[in-house]
Scaffold this active site. Structure first.
Site, PDB file in Angstrom:
ATOM      1  CG  LEU A   5      65.784 -35.486 -26.709  1.00 59.44           C
ATOM      2  CD1 LEU A   5      66.606 -35.443 -27.974  1.00 59.44           C
ATOM      3  CD2 LEU A   5      65.627 -33.819 -26.351  1.00 59.44           C
ATOM      4  CG  ASN A  57      75.580 -58.844 -38.288  1.00 58.78           C
ATOM      5  OD1 ASN A  57      76.743 -58.842 -38.105  1.00 58.78           O
ATOM      6  ND2 ASN A  57      75.269 -58.314 -39.560  1.00 58.78           N
ATOM      7  CE  LYS A  99      70.757 -57.571 -36.612  1.00 60.83           C
ATOM      8  NZ  LYS A  99      70.954 -56.393 -37.515  1.00 60.83           N
ATOM      9  CG  ASP A 122      73.885 -54.802 -39.281  1.00 58.97           C
ATOM     10  OD1 ASP A 122      73.777 -55.554 -40.102  1.00 58.97           O
ATOM     11  OD2 ASP A 122      73.302 -55.063 -38.109  1.00 58.97           O
ATOM     12  CE1 TYR A 141      65.559 -55.741 -46.761  1.00 64.55           C
ATOM     13  CE2 TYR A 141      64.464 -56.502 -48.327  1.00 64.55           C
ATOM     14  CZ  TYR A 141      64.918 -56.772 -47.352  1.00 64.55           C
ATOM     15  OH  TYR A 141      65.095 -57.992 -46.834  1.00 64.55           O
TER      16      TYR A 141
END
Ligand code: ATR
Length: 274
Positions: A155, A87, A66, A103, A218
């Site tokens: 971080l 994308n 991407k 997205d 998913y």
């Protein structure tokens, strides 16, 4: 002549994009063919050129290309610019390679329209600070949450991301160890942890009453993050299949100027998950 489209990635076997776009094409009567392209890791640019020079109309881009797609493009949409990755690719009328990123709108449509969720005025925790999270931040911030907190193992990556958007937005970065004593209305998992069946190091007790949890991954079964969310008493727990279909629908619209119905396709793909 049938118009040619493809999704390009490495690996690519797992991609559901061909099924989704074929279902859209059938539903809307579009004469198009959509396939999978496996690009060798160091040959992305060459494969894209080959595809378009042989008459291909549009490409979806998936892991790990991407960022390269974004770099390769000669023109980018505003949302691709903000996302820092692309994308969706197509060649414009003037022959220039155009990049978009769908997205973020995919996540927003799934949350707001399909799930009837509200982000406005809410305290949101987003997990991860990679490309997947960067791609959706501007759409989440556009909904005016009360606060958006990015937590990441590293971080410095979360801080960099928060800095990119912090001028006009209530956004900040923290490490997972700083999460105790805070509570959120939303927790969105944008890490790659679910892919390895892992859970980011989340403390318990961070969900407000009525909190919603969303995993951008998913599968046929609940991810470990979804299991955690249910154990923590989340009011609603969702996976990212709706986001996947919605980002595809937006790419389809960019290419074909027709909006497919997404709900039947979400159900179809859900039924095929193993
Ligand atoms: P993507 O483009 O999918 O976002 P990425 O840029 O490699 O992929 O980012 C992956 C993200 O998932 C990162 O935020 C990563 O955390 P680090 O930046 O600290 O590496 C996060 N991640 C991956 N595996 C994880 C795990 N087991 N627990 C928590 N975070 C994880």
């Amino acid at each position: 002549m049938t118009d040619q489209y493809a999704v390009i990635g490495n690996p690519i076997a797992q991609s559901k994009s061909p099924e989704i776009h074929r279902a859209f094409a059938q539903q809307t009567g579009q004469d198009m063919n959509y396939t999978k392209l496996l690009a060798p890791i160091d040959q992305f640019k060459e494969e894209v050129k080959k595809f378009f020079s042989s008459g291909g109309k549009g490409l979806n881009i998936t892991v790990p290309f991407k960022l390269q797609a974004w770099q390769l493009a000669q023109v980018r949409s505003d949302r691709a610019e903000l996302a820092g990755s692309a994308n969706t690719l197509l060649v414009g009328r003037e022959g220039r390679l155009y990049a978009d990123n769908t997205d973020g709108i995919g996540l927003a449509r799934d949350i707001l329209r399909n799930q009837q969720g509200t982000v406005t005025g809410k305290k949101i925790l987003i997990l991860g600070a990679g490309g997947a999270v960067r791609g959706v931040l501007s759409n989440l911030l556009a909904e005016k949450p009360k606060q958006l907190v990015i937590a990441n193992r590293t971080l410095s990556k979360a801080t960099q991301l928060a800095d990119l958007f912090s001028k006009k937005n209530p956004i900040r970065a923290i490490g997972y160890d700083q999460l105790t004593r805070q509570q959120f209305d939303w927790v969105i998992n944008g890490t790659a942890a679910s892919l390895q069946n892992e859970l980011p190091p989340l403390p318990g007790g961070i969900l407000r009453a009525n909190a919603w949890c969303y995993d951008m991954m998913y599968g046929a079964q609940d991810t470990v993050f979804m299991q955690w969310a249910k154990e923590q008493g989340a009011a609603k727990v969702m996976d990212g299949l709706g986001m996947l279909v919605e980002q595809a629908a937006e790419a389809f619209f960019i290419w074909r100027h027709v909006r497919p119905q997404t709900q039947p396709v979400i159900e179809q793909i859900r039924g095929q998950l193993v």
